[in-house]
Scaffold this motif. Structure first.
Motif, PDB file in Angstrom:
ATOM      1  N   VAL A   1      35.966 -11.533  11.231  1.00 34.39           N
ATOM      2  CA  VAL A   1      36.444 -12.689  10.478  1.00 34.39           C
ATOM      3  C   VAL A   1      37.846 -13.053  10.964  1.00 34.39           C
ATOM      4  O   VAL A   1      38.761 -12.221  10.913  1.00 34.39           O
ATOM      5  N   THR A   2      38.005 -14.295  11.434  1.00 34.05           N
ATOM      6  CA  THR A   2      39.313 -14.793  11.860  1.00 34.05           C
ATOM      7  C   THR A   2      39.855 -15.714  10.785  1.00 34.05           C
ATOM      8  O   THR A   2      39.201 -16.682  10.394  1.00 34.05           O
ATOM      9  N   THR A   3      41.049 -15.422  10.289  1.00 37.45           N
ATOM     10  CA  THR A   3      41.689 -16.174   9.219  1.00 37.45           C
ATOM     11  C   THR A   3      42.683 -17.171   9.799  1.00 37.45           C
ATOM     12  O   THR A   3      43.003 -17.120  10.996  1.00 37.45           O
ATOM     13  N   PRO A   4      43.178 -18.118   8.989  1.00 37.96           N
ATOM     14  CA  PRO A   4      44.055 -19.178   9.515  1.00 37.96           C
ATOM     15  C   PRO A   4      45.316 -18.682  10.210  1.00 37.96           C
ATOM     16  O   PRO A   4      45.871 -19.389  11.061  1.00 37.96           O
ATOM     17  N   ASP A   5      45.783 -17.475   9.893  1.00 37.90           N
ATOM     18  CA  ASP A   5      46.976 -16.942  10.554  1.00 37.90           C
ATOM     19  C   ASP A   5      46.674 -16.344  11.922  1.00 37.90           C
ATOM     20  O   ASP A   5      47.565 -15.803  12.584  1.00 37.90           O
ATOM     21  N   GLY A   6      45.416 -16.434  12.358  1.00 34.10           N
ATOM     22  CA  GLY A   6      45.041 -15.940  13.677  1.00 34.10           C
ATOM     23  C   GLY A   6      44.593 -14.489  13.713  1.00 34.10           C
ATOM     24  O   GLY A   6      44.173 -14.001  14.764  1.00 34.10           O
ATOM     25  N   ARG A   7      44.665 -13.794  12.598  1.00 34.85           N
ATOM     26  CA  ARG A   7      44.230 -12.403  12.568  1.00 34.85           C
ATOM     27  C   ARG A   7      42.711 -12.314  12.532  1.00 34.85           C
ATOM     28  O   ARG A   7      42.059 -13.084  11.828  1.00 34.85           O
ATOM     29  N   THR A   8      42.175 -11.361  13.265  1.00 35.68           N
ATOM     30  CA  THR A   8      40.731 -11.096  13.237  1.00 35.68           C
ATOM     31  C   THR A   8      40.504  -9.689  12.711  1.00 35.68           C
ATOM     32  O   THR A   8      41.090  -8.724  13.215  1.00 35.68           O
ATOM     33  N   THR A   9      39.666  -9.591  11.705  1.00 37.35           N
ATOM     34  CA  THR A   9      39.331  -8.305  11.097  1.00 37.35           C
ATOM     35  C   THR A   9      37.850  -8.043  11.297  1.00 37.35           C
ATOM     36  O   THR A   9      37.016  -8.891  10.978  1.00 37.35           O
ATOM     37  N   GLU A  10      37.524  -6.873  11.823  1.00 38.72           N
ATOM     38  CA  GLU A  10      36.134  -6.465  12.000  1.00 38.72           C
ATOM     39  C   GLU A  10      35.798  -5.364  11.006  1.00 38.72           C
ATOM     40  O   GLU A  10      36.604  -4.475  10.751  1.00 38.72           O
ATOM     41  N   ALA A  11      34.598  -5.433  10.471  1.00 37.56           N
ATOM     42  CA  ALA A  11      34.149  -4.377   9.565  1.00 37.56           C
ATOM     43  C   ALA A  11      32.633  -4.390   9.484  1.00 37.56           C
ATOM     44  O   ALA A  11      31.994  -5.444   9.613  1.00 37.56           O
ATOM     45  N   GLY A  12      32.082  -3.220   9.264  1.00 35.49           N
ATOM     46  CA  GLY A  12      30.651  -3.116   9.033  1.00 35.49           C
ATOM     47  C   GLY A  12      30.314  -3.518   7.610  1.00 35.49           C
ATOM     48  O   GLY A  12      31.194  -3.628   6.741  1.00 35.49           O
ATOM     49  N   THR A  13      29.036  -3.747   7.365  1.00 36.95           N
ATOM     50  CA  THR A  13      28.592  -4.125   6.023  1.00 36.95           C
ATOM     51  C   THR A  13      27.201  -3.563   5.790  1.00 36.95           C
ATOM     52  O   THR A  13      26.387  -3.477   6.719  1.00 36.95           O
ATOM     53  N   ARG A  14      26.962  -3.162   4.545  1.00 39.83           N
ATOM     54  CA  ARG A  14      25.649  -2.626   4.196  1.00 39.83           C
ATOM     55  C   ARG A  14      25.341  -2.996   2.759  1.00 39.83           C
ATOM     56  O   ARG A  14      26.238  -3.265   1.963  1.00 39.83           O
ATOM     57  N   ASP A  15      24.059  -3.006   2.449  1.00 39.39           N
ATOM     58  CA  ASP A  15      23.648  -3.359   1.092  1.00 39.39           C
ATOM     59  C   ASP A  15      24.220  -2.363   0.088  1.00 39.39           C
ATOM     60  O   ASP A  15      24.180  -1.150   0.315  1.00 39.39           O
ATOM     61  N   ALA A  16      24.759  -2.897  -0.989  1.00 33.01           N
ATOM     62  CA  ALA A  16      25.223  -2.045  -2.074  1.00 33.01           C
ATOM     63  C   ALA A  16      24.017  -1.480  -2.829  1.00 33.01           C
ATOM     64  O   ALA A  16      22.895  -1.971  -2.701  1.00 33.01           O
TER      65      ALA A  16
ATOM     66  N   ALA B   1      36.531 -18.386  10.485  1.00 32.78           N
ATOM     67  CA  ALA B   1      35.538 -18.313  11.561  1.00 32.78           C
ATOM     68  C   ALA B   1      34.940 -16.911  11.569  1.00 32.78           C
ATOM     69  O   ALA B   1      35.672 -15.912  11.643  1.00 32.78           O
ATOM     70  N   VAL B   2      33.617 -16.844  11.474  1.00 33.02           N
ATOM     71  CA  VAL B   2      32.936 -15.548  11.368  1.00 33.02           C
ATOM     72  C   VAL B   2      31.969 -15.387  12.534  1.00 33.02           C
ATOM     73  O   VAL B   2      31.134 -16.262  12.788  1.00 33.02           O
ATOM     74  N   HIS B   3      32.098 -14.256  13.241  1.00 32.08           N
ATOM     75  CA  HIS B   3      31.207 -13.942  14.361  1.00 32.08           C
ATOM     76  C   HIS B   3      30.461 -12.642  14.084  1.00 32.08           C
ATOM     77  O   HIS B   3      30.968 -11.742  13.403  1.00 32.08           O
ATOM     78  N   ASP B   4      29.270 -12.559  14.628  1.00 34.71           N
ATOM     79  CA  ASP B   4      28.438 -11.366  14.522  1.00 34.71           C
ATOM     80  C   ASP B   4      28.772 -10.449  15.698  1.00 34.71           C
ATOM     81  O   ASP B   4      28.574 -10.830  16.862  1.00 34.71           O
ATOM     82  N   VAL B   5      29.274  -9.253  15.416  1.00 36.06           N
ATOM     83  CA  VAL B   5      29.629  -8.310  16.482  1.00 36.06           C
ATOM     84  C   VAL B   5      28.860  -6.998  16.326  1.00 36.06           C
ATOM     85  O   VAL B   5      29.205  -5.997  16.961  1.00 36.06           O
ATOM     86  N   GLY B   6      27.830  -7.011  15.493  1.00 42.21           N
ATOM     87  CA  GLY B   6      27.059  -5.800  15.256  1.00 42.21           C
ATOM     88  C   GLY B   6      25.638  -5.925  15.756  1.00 42.21           C
ATOM     89  O   GLY B   6      25.329  -6.703  16.670  1.00 42.21           O
ATOM     90  N   THR B   7      24.747  -5.177  15.149  1.00 37.79           N
ATOM     91  CA  THR B   7      23.330  -5.182  15.497  1.00 37.79           C
ATOM     92  C   THR B   7      22.521  -5.361  14.223  1.00 37.79           C
ATOM     93  O   THR B   7      23.053  -5.321  13.110  1.00 37.79           O
ATOM     94  N   VAL B   8      21.227  -5.556  14.373  1.00 37.45           N
ATOM     95  CA  VAL B   8      20.353  -5.672  13.205  1.00 37.45           C
ATOM     96  C   VAL B   8      20.414  -4.384  12.379  1.00 37.45           C
ATOM     97  O   VAL B   8      20.460  -4.414  11.146  1.00 37.45           O
ATOM     98  N   GLU B   9      20.434  -3.252  13.082  1.00 43.25           N
ATOM     99  CA  GLU B   9      20.446  -1.961  12.390  1.00 43.25           C
ATOM    100  C   GLU B   9      21.811  -1.663  11.763  1.00 43.25           C
ATOM    101  O   GLU B   9      21.895  -1.046  10.689  1.00 43.25           O
ATOM    102  N   GLU B  10      22.888  -2.103  12.403  1.00 44.04           N
ATOM    103  CA  GLU B  10      24.245  -1.848  11.922  1.00 44.04           C
ATOM    104  C   GLU B  10      25.041  -3.150  11.925  1.00 44.04           C
ATOM    105  O   GLU B  10      25.801  -3.424  12.843  1.00 44.04           O
ATOM    106  N   PRO B  11      24.865  -3.979  10.889  1.00 47.51           N
ATOM    107  CA  PRO B  11      25.570  -5.264  10.833  1.00 47.51           C
ATOM    108  C   PRO B  11      27.082  -5.066  10.816  1.00 47.51           C
ATOM    109  O   PRO B  11      27.610  -4.171  10.152  1.00 47.51           O
ATOM    110  N   ARG B  12      27.769  -5.949  11.548  1.00 44.38           N
ATOM    111  CA  ARG B  12      29.226  -5.895  11.623  1.00 44.38           C
ATOM    112  C   ARG B  12      29.725  -7.316  11.882  1.00 44.38           C
ATOM    113  O   ARG B  12      29.216  -8.006  12.764  1.00 44.38           O
ATOM    114  N   LEU B  13      30.690  -7.750  11.102  1.00 47.19           N
ATOM    115  CA  LEU B  13      31.210  -9.109  11.223  1.00 47.19           C
ATOM    116  C   LEU B  13      32.678  -9.078  11.616  1.00 47.19           C
ATOM    117  O   LEU B  13      33.419  -8.166  11.238  1.00 47.19           O
TER     118      LEU B  13
END
Length: 250
Positions: A74-89, A60-72
């Motif tokens: 991600v919740t995995t089957p074990d219930g853990r949620t990991t947040e991280a920013g992302t940018r074009d390589a 399950a993936v949710h958007d927790v960032g902004t247009v200027e600073e994308p951040r997702l």
């Protein structure tokens, strides 16, 4: 035609769990945010497809960032949620295969690569897709309560015990409170937006998977969707004529 909307949904990352939404913004490309991202097998130069990677549905993936600073998140089957920013390589736009056609994507610089790879058991990387490039058919998909009701009746007559709503299995943008599918070229006013219905949607084995676990279910839908011409059809595609926001009936 101005039908009521009973369900809305989208998936931020192609193939991951389709999440319910109270409202969706449509622009000329379709639902804003829908399949903005995808996962790719860089070695094979291919975008991952749900029908071949059923465990995508467990994410399950949710958007927790902004247009200027994308951040997702991600919740995995074990219930853990990991947040991280992302940018074009730095290597810019590349072409990767998606159902035999070229999808224009931008590989991302993000800590989420490891999260996705571990959850799927294979080496994958997150990428941002050009709008519409990892969408198989029309940008908007529509199912109706009447068609869902008839399908459920058919399944029960065949001896299946239907315990959960079926519309989540079809991953539609919108479920409409209508007895019948609107025919092609019908214009629908959905909140502020207007869409035009195009063609019936062909379905694949994904509809026989549990929409949360990705496991093959006992309730087999695909065999109940055969049309007179032999195609496996359910729901309708649509294109956006007037952008705007649509909201689920409360």
């Amino acid at each position: 035609m101005i039908p009521d909307v009973t369900r809305l949904g989208l998936a931020l990352v192609k193939g991951t769990r389709h999440l319910d939404r109270d409202d969706v913004v449509l622009d000329r490309h379709g639902p804003v945010g829908d399949r903005t991202w995808c996962l790719v097998d860089r070695a094979a130069a291919r975008v991952l497809r749900t029908v071949e990677n059923a465990h995508l549905l467990r994410l399950a993936v949710h958007d927790v960032g902004t247009v200027e600073e994308p951040r997702l998140a991600v919740t995995t089957p074990d219930g853990r949620t990991t947040e991280a920013g992302t940018r074009d390589a730095v290597n810019g736009i590349q072409a990767f295969d998606y159902w035999g056609r070229g999808a224009r994507i931008r590989l991302q610089d993000t800590a989420l690569h490891d999260v996705f790879s571990e959850a799927l058991g294979r080496d994958v990387v997150l990428a941002r897709a050009e709008r519409g490039d990892v969408v198989y058919a029309d940008p908007v998909s529509v199912v109706t309560t009447g068609a869902l009701r008839r399908l459920e009746e058919s399944l029960r007559e065949a001896g299946y015990a239907v315990r959960s709503p079926l519309d989540a299995r079809f991953r539609a943008t919108v479920t409409l409170d209508l007895d019948d599918d609107p025919p092609p070229r019908t214009r629908l006013r959905l909140g502020e937006a207007v869409v035009e219905v195009t063609d019936p949607l062909e379905r694949c084995a994904v509809v026989d998977l549990d929409p949360v676990t990705g496991e093959r279910t006992d309730v087999r839908l695909l065999s109940h969707l055969r049309a007179d011409d032999g195609r496996l059809l359910f729901g309708m595609g649509a294109r956006v004529l007037r952008p705007g926001t649509l909201r689920r009936r409360t």
